[in-house]
Motif scaffolding. Sequence first.
Motif, PDB file in Angstrom:
ATOM      1  N   ALA A 227      -3.181   2.788  -3.799  1.00  0.00           N
ATOM      2  CA  ALA A 227      -4.077   1.762  -3.254  1.00  0.00           C
ATOM      3  C   ALA A 227      -4.151   1.820  -1.739  1.00  0.00           C
ATOM      4  O   ALA A 227      -5.070   1.243  -1.144  1.00  0.00           O
ATOM      5  CB  ALA A 227      -3.610   0.374  -3.692  1.00  0.00           C
ATOM      6  N   GLN A 228      -3.207   2.491  -1.107  1.00  0.00           N
ATOM      7  CA  GLN A 228      -3.152   2.505   0.354  1.00  0.00           C
ATOM      8  C   GLN A 228      -4.163   3.500   0.925  1.00  0.00           C
ATOM      9  O   GLN A 228      -4.195   4.661   0.511  1.00  0.00           O
ATOM     10  CB  GLN A 228      -1.740   2.861   0.810  1.00  0.00           C
ATOM     11  CG  GLN A 228      -0.691   1.853   0.375  1.00  0.00           C
ATOM     12  CD  GLN A 228       0.676   2.162   0.936  1.00  0.00           C
ATOM     13  OE1 GLN A 228       0.812   2.891   1.914  1.00  0.00           O
ATOM     14  NE2 GLN A 228       1.707   1.592   0.315  1.00  0.00           N
ATOM     15  N   PRO A 229      -4.987   3.082   1.870  1.00  0.00           N
ATOM     16  CA  PRO A 229      -6.039   3.969   2.397  1.00  0.00           C
ATOM     17  C   PRO A 229      -5.519   5.292   2.938  1.00  0.00           C
ATOM     18  O   PRO A 229      -6.117   6.340   2.696  1.00  0.00           O
ATOM     19  CB  PRO A 229      -6.684   3.122   3.501  1.00  0.00           C
ATOM     20  CG  PRO A 229      -6.460   1.717   3.066  1.00  0.00           C
ATOM     21  CD  PRO A 229      -5.117   1.706   2.402  1.00  0.00           C
TER      22      PRO A 229
ATOM     23  N   CYS B  31       3.248  -3.571  -2.938  1.00  0.00           N
ATOM     24  CA  CYS B  31       3.129  -3.313  -1.503  1.00  0.00           C
ATOM     25  C   CYS B  31       2.046  -4.227  -0.935  1.00  0.00           C
ATOM     26  O   CYS B  31       1.349  -4.937  -1.676  1.00  0.00           O
ATOM     27  CB  CYS B  31       2.795  -1.841  -1.246  1.00  0.00           C
ATOM     28  SG  CYS B  31       1.095  -1.374  -1.633  1.00  0.00           S
TER      29      CYS B  31
ATOM     30  N   ASP C 118      -0.878  -3.639   0.274  1.00  0.00           N
ATOM     31  CA  ASP C 118      -2.248  -3.364  -0.183  1.00  0.00           C
ATOM     32  C   ASP C 118      -2.461  -3.850  -1.606  1.00  0.00           C
ATOM     33  O   ASP C 118      -3.520  -4.391  -1.936  1.00  0.00           O
ATOM     34  CB  ASP C 118      -2.534  -1.866  -0.072  1.00  0.00           C
ATOM     35  CG  ASP C 118      -2.668  -1.406   1.367  1.00  0.00           C
ATOM     36  OD1 ASP C 118      -3.761  -1.525   1.931  1.00  0.00           O
ATOM     37  OD2 ASP C 118      -1.656  -0.962   1.935  1.00  0.00           O
ATOM     38  N   CYS C 119      -1.465  -3.665  -2.473  1.00  0.00           N
ATOM     39  CA  CYS C 119      -1.612  -4.129  -3.848  1.00  0.00           C
ATOM     40  C   CYS C 119      -1.582  -5.655  -3.917  1.00  0.00           C
ATOM     41  O   CYS C 119      -2.323  -6.270  -4.696  1.00  0.00           O
ATOM     42  CB  CYS C 119      -0.521  -3.516  -4.722  1.00  0.00           C
ATOM     43  SG  CYS C 119      -0.809  -1.762  -5.097  1.00  0.00           S
TER      44      CYS C 119
ATOM     45  N   THR D 121      -8.538   0.924  -9.194  1.00  0.00           N
ATOM     46  CA  THR D 121      -7.978   1.695  -8.079  1.00  0.00           C
ATOM     47  C   THR D 121      -7.821   3.154  -8.458  1.00  0.00           C
ATOM     48  O   THR D 121      -8.180   4.057  -7.689  1.00  0.00           O
ATOM     49  CB  THR D 121      -6.616   1.109  -7.667  1.00  0.00           C
ATOM     50  OG1 THR D 121      -6.792  -0.271  -7.305  1.00  0.00           O
ATOM     51  CG2 THR D 121      -6.020   1.867  -6.500  1.00  0.00           C
TER      52      THR D 121
END
Length: 403
Positions: A148-150, A209, A211-212, A271
């Motif tokens: 999910a983290q860019p 995390c 982002d999640c 995602t």
Amino acid sequence: MRTSAFVYPWDVVGDPAAADRIAALGVQQVTLAAAYHSTRALTPRHPKHRVVTAEYAAVLYPPDEQRWRGRELRPRPAGSWAADDAPDGRRDGYRDAYGAAARALAAAGLDVHTWVVLAHNSRLGAEHPATSVVNAFGDRYPWAPCIAQPAVRSYLVDLAAEAAVRPGAAGTELESLGWYGLAHLHAHDKIGGVPLGDAAQYLMSLCFCADCRAGYAELGADPAELAAAVRSALGPVFAGESAEAGTGAAAIEKLLGPDATALTLAWRTATAGSLQEEAVAAVRRAAAPGFQVLMHADPAPYRCGANAGVDAARILGRVDGFVLPCTGGPAVREAMLAPLAPHRREGTVLAANFTIVSGMGGSPGTLAADAAHAAELGATELRLYHAGLASDADLGAVRAALA
């Protein structure tokens, strides 16, 4: 059926007989590792070694410095484990072990496709802890980058494009293109003390995390309350008071409840699906027309790991097909292949992947019958894991089956 065998470059580089031996199995193709996670592998026939220790996740070719210059997240080239017969005589890393192996295999008449491992990288998690999946208890999984983290997504998309499209490759197979979770097969694993079924594995693999947490909040959940609900649901499991029954969303709902289950599945499926689309599109842009793109997959969207869960209706419109884990009895093959029947298109590849290493739970002696059953269920090709790891007796059984 068209058949491909999985191979590591170190199975071939430094062994002049390897490529012809693999071709003699009766396969038409090899799926050759271009980007791979850390591992310790037996090489039972290599003239120079018997065990290869790949110390960290690496690419087995020279990465493009222009692509990666200045980026914090970048692939690492392989070290001395891939250095057999280095032209300059040094053992500080063969500059293109993949290329050397690919040329030898092609010379033996085999089509070469790349094998690219993506969201499974312990070194990335060790060097950049913030990139890792964080479970509901706050434990990080350094082998599991959070997709999910860019920054992680950008890294994985570019790695997919670079590692997949190597010179001479006619296609690629993308592994771990989705969520990774608790299960790892890590060295000296000690996580089997409490049996965890499908649902508990899912709950232990949910990421919390930043982002999640933001993703859950966008869908209407309070992330702190959701994490607490996950911990509460797992309490009886760890205490041995709750025996989980069943598989799939129904089993997850039994532990977590229907609303939280639906919300977490929606977040994770969306995602993973968008990452899969982005990575495949990047490979397509980098490749010539006709380049085949397959994905190692599981038709249950909630599953994590090397065979990432997929929304088949969504992803089969992007890839040319799936490689599906089919080792085991008829029920395993039915669970993998039957759900895909409504989503198949003309030309879709459904490759049944069979372990052919007896010591790793494979059954090369029943390969012919198992492959026939897979074909009845819709399989169009076979994959054999793993030509470099199998014993001579296992390879003899494979030759007989393919004949």
